[in-house]
Design an enzyme around this catalytic site. Structure first.
Site, PDB file in Angstrom:
ATOM      1  N   ASP A  88      -3.137   3.754   2.828  1.00  0.00           N
ATOM      2  CA  ASP A  88      -3.199   4.747   3.903  1.00  0.00           C
ATOM      3  C   ASP A  88      -2.526   6.040   3.457  1.00  0.00           C
ATOM      4  O   ASP A  88      -1.675   6.035   2.552  1.00  0.00           O
ATOM      5  CB  ASP A  88      -2.551   4.212   5.181  1.00  0.00           C
ATOM      6  CG  ASP A  88      -1.064   3.939   5.015  1.00  0.00           C
ATOM      7  OD1 ASP A  88      -0.685   3.272   4.028  1.00  0.00           O
ATOM      8  OD2 ASP A  88      -0.263   4.390   5.858  1.00  0.00           O
ATOM      9  N   GLU A 119       1.731   2.124   5.740  1.00  0.00           N
ATOM     10  CA  GLU A 119       3.045   2.600   5.289  1.00  0.00           C
ATOM     11  C   GLU A 119       3.411   3.929   5.924  1.00  0.00           C
ATOM     12  O   GLU A 119       4.558   4.150   6.318  1.00  0.00           O
ATOM     13  CB  GLU A 119       3.053   2.712   3.764  1.00  0.00           C
ATOM     14  CG  GLU A 119       4.440   2.847   3.149  1.00  0.00           C
ATOM     15  CD  GLU A 119       4.971   4.284   3.139  1.00  0.00           C
ATOM     16  OE1 GLU A 119       6.198   4.460   3.021  1.00  0.00           O
ATOM     17  OE2 GLU A 119       4.154   5.227   3.233  1.00  0.00           O
TER      18      GLU A 119
END
Length: 446
Positions: free
Chosen positions: A88, A152
């Protein structure tokens, strides 16, 4: 000696370009399809690299994690290494801030530009490149696990909960976290500490409603003025944090250059740096407090009225040993103690994450330093980071006997989280070569 010529540079770059092309922003309000596509591509790459049992793991309320493994040789005492990265990314921000499109990987002057090139799709690409170059993973003489996260950047921490609920699945003797950065291009760097963080929102209320400043000004308390006075007490005259009860550690690693820092941080000419003592301590092992946002009337259209309520978001970076809840409580206590005029206060603790001390002196860290020197053909720098990687700290708590290696291909010019994020293509290859050298050495040792 392992060199970057052992790495398939063309496939390494192509993998990274394919990952960057997917706008995998996992924050609420962004499309979920590119996030799923990034998970699918990560799964495909790990399979192609030779991992077995590659699966996507459902993470409640978050994007899936991707996990694969190869078991250590039967009956051996070979170590198991877990390689970590995340797929991500941060939102791109304004399009006109980018020289080239954020999700089209573009080379300029030996650097590859695009969102995720440094944070942290390059981590996936270098893991895959190192595993490909390792060859037959079952013959590598060690156990290998790979865990790639999809949340994250959102900082929710649900993957940590999943790991804690099934610790045997993710257990390893060493964790190689490819979410770090070099202090400069061509300077191989081991990150030895992480700061934690705590975010506290404070609301100051003084009046039932707006009131004309000509009628009540001079006697009725203005909430924004009260909030400003509170914020002004968070630092002393030198700019050091004035909140009592926070950990402050000495820094005994490499020093940081003040002029280089001023350039990297964009400090304007004539503006002094804040705080006292060594720059590395201020940035790596001491607390900082920043008012990252204030809710109050904007200047445009503001009327001549006293403000009844104002809110600030106070973000703290914490020493690696600091308990983040205790730090948030200390900040709340400080605000209560200094608040003027008996104002009413409300608090919300919106984020907490611990820091970590990652050592740097164990056998795996020693092997990692040697691998970096082999990959980069340069001496290794050891430095902490002022940022936080919540999962890394949680893994250190869940697996206290494991060793940790935190490194990456980014550098001081990578501009992570900002426009024109980039990675040096030479360092990308060298980082993959270093990881390959580390896996080879641990396999031989096993």
């Amino acid at each position: 000696m392992t060199t970057d010529t052992d790495i398939d540079q063309g496939r390494l770059r192509a993998d990274l370009e394919a990952l960057v092309a997917l706008p995998s922003v996992a924050f609420p309000g962004f499309p979920t399809e590119p996030v799923r596509a990034a998970a699918d591509l990560t799964e495909e790459l790990l399979r192609e690299a030779g991992l077995e049992d590659v699966v996507q793991i459902d993470v409640p309320g978050a994007a899936p994690a991707v996990f694969g493994q190869v078991a250590p040789p039967a009956g051996s005492d070979a170590p198991t290494v877990l390689l970590y990265a995340h797929y991500d990314v941060q939102p791109a921000g304004p399009e006109d801030a980018w020289t080239t499109p954020a999700f089209t990987a573009t080379e300029r002057d030996g650097r590859l530009y695009g969102r995720g090139t440094a944070d942290d799709k390059c981590g996936i690409a270098l893991h895959v490149a190192a595993l490909r170059a390792l060859g037959d993973l079952r013959a590598a003489g060690l156990g290998i696990k790979v865990l790639v996260e999809g949340e994250e950047e959102t900082g929710e921490g649900t993957l940590s909960t999943l790991v804690a609920a099934d610790p045997d699945r993710f257990r390893a003797d060493a964790f190689v976290i490819a979410d770090g950065s070099n202090v400069a291009t061509g300077t191989p760097t081991l990150t030895t500490s992480l700061r934690g963080f705590a975010v506290v929102e404070v609301t100051v209320s003084t009046l039932r409603d707006f009131v004309h400043s000509g009628v009540a000004g001079g006697a009725a308390p203005d909430a924004l003025v009260a909030l400003s006075r509170i914020i002004a007490t968070l630092h002393d005259e030198d700019g050091d944090v004035a909140v009592a009860g926070l950990d402050r550690l000495p820094w005994d690693g490499d020093a940081l250059d003040e002029e280089q820092f001023r350039r990297e941080a964009g400090v304007l000419d004539g503006v002094a740096l804040v705080g006292s003592g060594p720059l590395a301590e201020r940035l790596l092992t001491r607390p900082s407090v920043t008012a990252v946002g204030i809710d109050a009337p904007t200047v445009r259209g503001a009327g001549n009225a006293l403000i009844p309520s104002a809110r600030a978001k106070l973000s703290m970076r914490l020493a690696p040993t600091q308990d983040p809840r205790a730090a948030a409580d200390a900040l709340v206590a400080h605000v209560r103690a200094v608040a003027p005029w008996g104002v009413q206060l409300a608090f919300e603790i919106s984020a907490l994450a611990p820091g970590a001390l990652l050592g740097g002196e164990g056998p795996v860290a020693t092997a990692a330093a040697a691998a970096l020197e082999a990959g980069y053909a340069a001496p290794v720098s050891r430095i902490g980071t002022g940022g936080a990687i919540p999962l890394c700290a949680d893994l250190a708590a869940i697996y206290p006997d494991a060793e940790f290696v935190l490194w990456g291909a980014g550098d001081d010019r990578s501009r992570i989280h900002a426009a024109d994020e980039s990675v040096d293509l030479g360092d990308l290859g060298r980082a993959a070569a270093a990881e390959l050298a580390l896996l080879r050495s641990l396999g031989t040792a096993g």
